[in-house]
Write a protein that holds these residues in place. Structure first.
Motif, short mmCIF file in Angstrom:
data_model
loop_
_atom_site.label_atom_id
_atom_site.label_comp_id
_atom_site.label_asym_id
_atom_site.label_seq_id
_atom_site.Cartn_x
_atom_site.Cartn_y
_atom_site.Cartn_z
N GLY A 26 0.80 -1.22 0.00
CA GLY A 26 0.00 0.00 0.00
C GLY A 26 0.83 1.27 0.00
N ASN A 27 0.26 2.33 0.58
CA ASN A 27 0.89 3.65 0.52
C ASN A 27 1.40 4.15 1.86
OD1 ASN A 27 -1.78 3.94 1.49
ND2 ASN A 27 -1.84 6.10 0.92
N ALA A 28 1.44 3.28 2.88
CA ALA A 28 1.84 3.72 4.21
C ALA A 28 2.96 2.86 4.79
CB ALA A 28 0.64 3.69 5.15
N THR A 29 3.85 3.51 5.49
CA THR A 29 4.88 2.85 6.28
C THR A 29 5.28 3.80 7.41
OG1 THR A 29 6.99 1.67 6.20
CG2 THR A 29 6.87 3.74 4.99
N GLY A 30 6.09 3.30 8.32
CA GLY A 30 6.47 4.20 9.41
C GLY A 30 7.03 3.48 10.60
N PHE A 31 6.58 3.91 11.80
CA PHE A 31 7.22 3.51 13.04
C PHE A 31 6.18 3.14 14.09
CE2 PHE A 31 9.85 6.21 10.57
CZ PHE A 31 11.11 5.64 10.64
N THR A 32 6.25 1.91 14.56
CA THR A 32 5.38 1.47 15.65
C THR A 32 6.07 1.74 16.97
OG1 THR A 32 6.26 -0.79 15.68
CG2 THR A 32 4.41 -0.36 14.21
N ASN A 33 5.28 1.96 18.01
CA ASN A 33 5.91 2.33 19.28
C ASN A 33 5.69 1.34 20.41
OD1 ASN A 33 3.22 2.93 19.49
ND2 ASN A 33 3.46 5.03 20.19
N PHE A 34 4.87 0.30 20.20
CA PHE A 34 4.62 -0.64 21.29
C PHE A 34 4.38 -2.04 20.75
CE2 PHE A 34 3.48 3.33 23.38
CZ PHE A 34 4.09 3.17 24.61
N GLU A 35 4.99 -3.01 21.43
CA GLU A 35 4.61 -4.40 21.26
C GLU A 35 3.75 -4.76 22.46
OE1 GLU A 35 7.99 -6.90 20.69
OE2 GLU A 35 8.91 -5.54 19.25
N PHE A 36 2.87 -5.74 22.30
CA PHE A 36 1.89 -6.00 23.34
C PHE A 36 2.49 -6.57 24.62
CE2 PHE A 36 -1.15 -6.08 19.65
CZ PHE A 36 -1.71 -4.84 19.96
N ASP A 37 3.69 -7.13 24.53
CA ASP A 37 4.29 -7.66 25.75
C ASP A 37 4.70 -6.54 26.71
OD1 ASP A 37 6.44 -6.68 24.37
OD2 ASP A 37 7.57 -8.55 24.34
N ILE A 38 4.74 -5.29 26.23
CA ILE A 38 5.04 -4.19 27.13
C ILE A 38 3.90 -3.96 28.12
CG2 ILE A 38 4.06 -2.21 25.87
CD1 ILE A 38 6.70 -0.73 26.43
N SER A 39 2.69 -4.40 27.74
CA SER A 39 1.53 -4.28 28.64
C SER A 39 1.79 -5.03 29.93
CB SER A 39 0.28 -4.82 27.95
OG SER A 39 0.06 -4.20 26.70
N THR A 40 2.42 -6.19 29.82
CA THR A 40 2.79 -6.98 31.00
C THR A 40 3.77 -6.22 31.88
OG1 THR A 40 2.47 -9.01 29.73
CG2 THR A 40 3.72 -9.18 31.77
N LYS A 41 4.72 -5.54 31.24
CA LYS A 41 5.73 -4.79 31.97
C LYS A 41 5.10 -3.65 32.77
CE LYS A 41 10.04 -3.76 33.00
NZ LYS A 41 10.87 -4.63 33.86
N TRP A 42 4.08 -2.99 32.18
CA TRP A 42 3.39 -1.92 32.92
C TRP A 42 2.80 -2.46 34.22
CZ3 TRP A 42 0.55 -0.61 27.80
CH2 TRP A 42 1.35 0.23 27.03
N LEU A 43 2.13 -3.60 34.11
CA LEU A 43 1.49 -4.18 35.29
C LEU A 43 2.53 -4.63 36.31
CD1 LEU A 43 -1.14 -4.94 36.66
CD2 LEU A 43 -1.07 -7.14 35.46
N GLU A 44 3.62 -5.22 35.85
CA GLU A 44 4.66 -5.67 36.76
C GLU A 44 5.30 -4.50 37.50
OE1 GLU A 44 7.28 -7.74 34.17
OE2 GLU A 44 6.13 -9.62 34.21
N LEU A 45 5.58 -3.41 36.79
CA LEU A 45 6.18 -2.24 37.43
C LEU A 45 5.23 -1.61 38.44
CD1 LEU A 45 7.97 -0.55 34.39
CD2 LEU A 45 9.07 -1.22 36.53
N LEU A 46 3.95 -1.55 38.08
CA LEU A 46 2.96 -0.98 38.99
C LEU A 46 2.84 -1.82 40.26
CD1 LEU A 46 1.08 1.45 39.05
CD2 LEU A 46 -0.71 0.03 38.05
N LYS A 47 2.91 -3.13 40.10
CA LYS A 47 2.85 -4.02 41.25
C LYS A 47 4.10 -3.89 42.12
CE LYS A 47 0.89 -7.54 43.50
NZ LYS A 47 -0.43 -7.46 44.17
N GLN A 48 5.24 -3.62 41.49
CA GLN A 48 6.48 -3.43 42.25
C GLN A 48 6.42 -2.20 43.13
OE1 GLN A 48 9.39 -4.24 38.73
NE2 GLN A 48 10.61 -4.38 40.59
N ILE A 49 5.88 -1.10 42.60
CA ILE A 49 5.86 0.14 43.38
C ILE A 49 4.65 0.21 44.32
CG2 ILE A 49 7.15 1.39 41.62
CD1 ILE A 49 4.55 2.77 40.83
N ALA A 50 3.64 -0.62 44.05
CA ALA A 50 2.44 -0.67 44.91
C ALA A 50 2.10 -2.13 45.18
CB ALA A 50 1.27 0.06 44.24
N PRO A 51 2.90 -2.83 46.00
CA PRO A 51 2.74 -4.28 46.19
C PRO A 51 1.39 -4.69 46.77
CG PRO A 51 4.32 -3.35 47.76
CD PRO A 51 4.04 -2.29 46.76
N HIS A 52 0.69 -3.78 47.41
CA HIS A 52 -0.62 -4.12 47.98
C HIS A 52 -1.75 -3.98 46.96
CE1 HIS A 52 1.16 -4.47 51.90
NE2 HIS A 52 1.63 -3.23 51.86
#
Length: 329
Positions: A138-164
């Motif tokens: 087609g006529n589009a190309t570019g730059f992606t900024n997230f893979e879905f496994d980063i979603s897991t990292k968000w949750l893990e980091l949030l759990k680390q800083i707020a263990p309760h």
């Protein structure tokens, strides 16, 4: 007398002529359209576009000399996106820069021939924007900024800083396929961390504020803000409400933390705009989007605000601080 007048007239023309010529674009000026989810007065808009234009300058393109740029801002509004996409296509630019999936969709509906370079698109293949990363088609190309496994990292980091934490609200755009996919990824891993995930929509400020207020009434909650234009447009409201409700929240981009948020984990967006300028340059010099593979972000940053942590009565663990690329004190 006439001769003296003629000499003065010729001299005046000689002085004025170069100025008039320099004010006019040269023959062969190339034309770029830009469609972004931000508002024109958003500081991030200037940061992104400055990085884009400055990189183009290094590649030999100067606005007013051999380059024209038409910008359109949408503020995350879908109707404005469709309207401005049609306007830009009608101007027939040589290439269009699209910031975000909500901008790319309307542009591809408006044209399948004008080259499009996109940035900040989370799932270009899943969203149907390209056939594959290696061969976009087609006529589009570019730059992606997230893979879905980063979603897991968000949750893990949030759990680390707020263990309760036992509950997390996920702010996502229900009309954006990548937003639903990211919520699904978080929801799938949440039970293994002893967390229940629930969604909050980002359609308008009232939905965001009411959703966070209701969620924050119960204890042991945390918030994950997924990457999309609506979250960025409404970031001040989100940061203000999570702080008032004393909810630990993780964001997808570092500028959320600079604006008062607690913690962020995500790509360097400014770098995407610089790299996008390189693709635009190559298209202006004759290459086609189909020949330029879709690139993924190669730089991920962790930012933490100790100031924001203090406001909600939270202590950031030393191991998280040790990983941080930026700490705001």
């Amino acid at each position: 007398m006439k001769r003296r007048y003629l000499i003065k007239l010729v001299g005046l023309i000689a002085l004025v002529w170069p100025v008039q010529m320099s004010a006019q674009p040269l023959v062969g000026t190339r034309h770029i359209g830009v469609l972004t989810y931000l508002e024109e007065n958003d500081p991030q808009s200037k940061i992104y576009l400055d990085a884009f234009v400055q990189t183009l300058q290094k590649l030999g393109w100067t606005v007013g000399r051999n380059l024209r740029i038409d910008n359109r801002w949408t503020g995350g509004d879908a109707e404005r996106a469709r309207k401005h996409a049609a306007e830009l296509v009608a101007l027939a630019p040589d290439v269009i820069l699209a910031a975000g999936g909500r901008m790319l969709g309307p542009l591809q509906q408006a044209t399948r021939t004008i080259p499009i370079v996109f940035v900040q698109v989370a799932d270009a293949v899943g969203g149907g924007f390209v056939k594959s990363l290696a061969k976009p088609g087609g006529n589009a190309t570019g730059f992606t900024n997230f893979e879905f496994d980063i979603s897991t990292k968000w949750l893990e980091l949030l759990k680390q800083i707020a263990p309760h934490m036992t509950r997390t609200a996920v702010l996502r755009d229900p009309n954006n396929p990548s937003g639903s996919a990211q919520f699904g990824a978080i929801q799938a891993v949440a039970p293994s961390l002893g967390v229940e995930a629930s969604p909050i929509g980002l359609n308008d400020p009232r939905e965001i504020e009411d959703g966070l207020n209701e969620f924050g009434r119960e204890p042991n909650g945390g918030v994950i803000v997924t990457p999309n234009g609506l979250a960025i447009v409404h970031r001040q409201l989100i940061i203000r409400t999570t702080t008032r409700m004393k909810l630990p929240a993780i964001y997808p981009f570092q500028f959320f933390v600079a604006d008062g948020g607690l913690i962020s984990y995500g790509p360097d967006v400014v770098d995407q705009y610089r790299r996008a300028a390189g693709y635009v340059d190559r298209i202006l010099k004759g290459q086609k989007p189909v020949d330029l593979f879709v690139q993924q972000s190669n730089k991920v940053e962790l930012a933490v605000s100790l100031k924001a942590a203090k406001q909600i009565g939270l202590t950031i663990p030393p191991n998280v601080l040790a990983q941080a690329d930026k700490v705001i004190r």
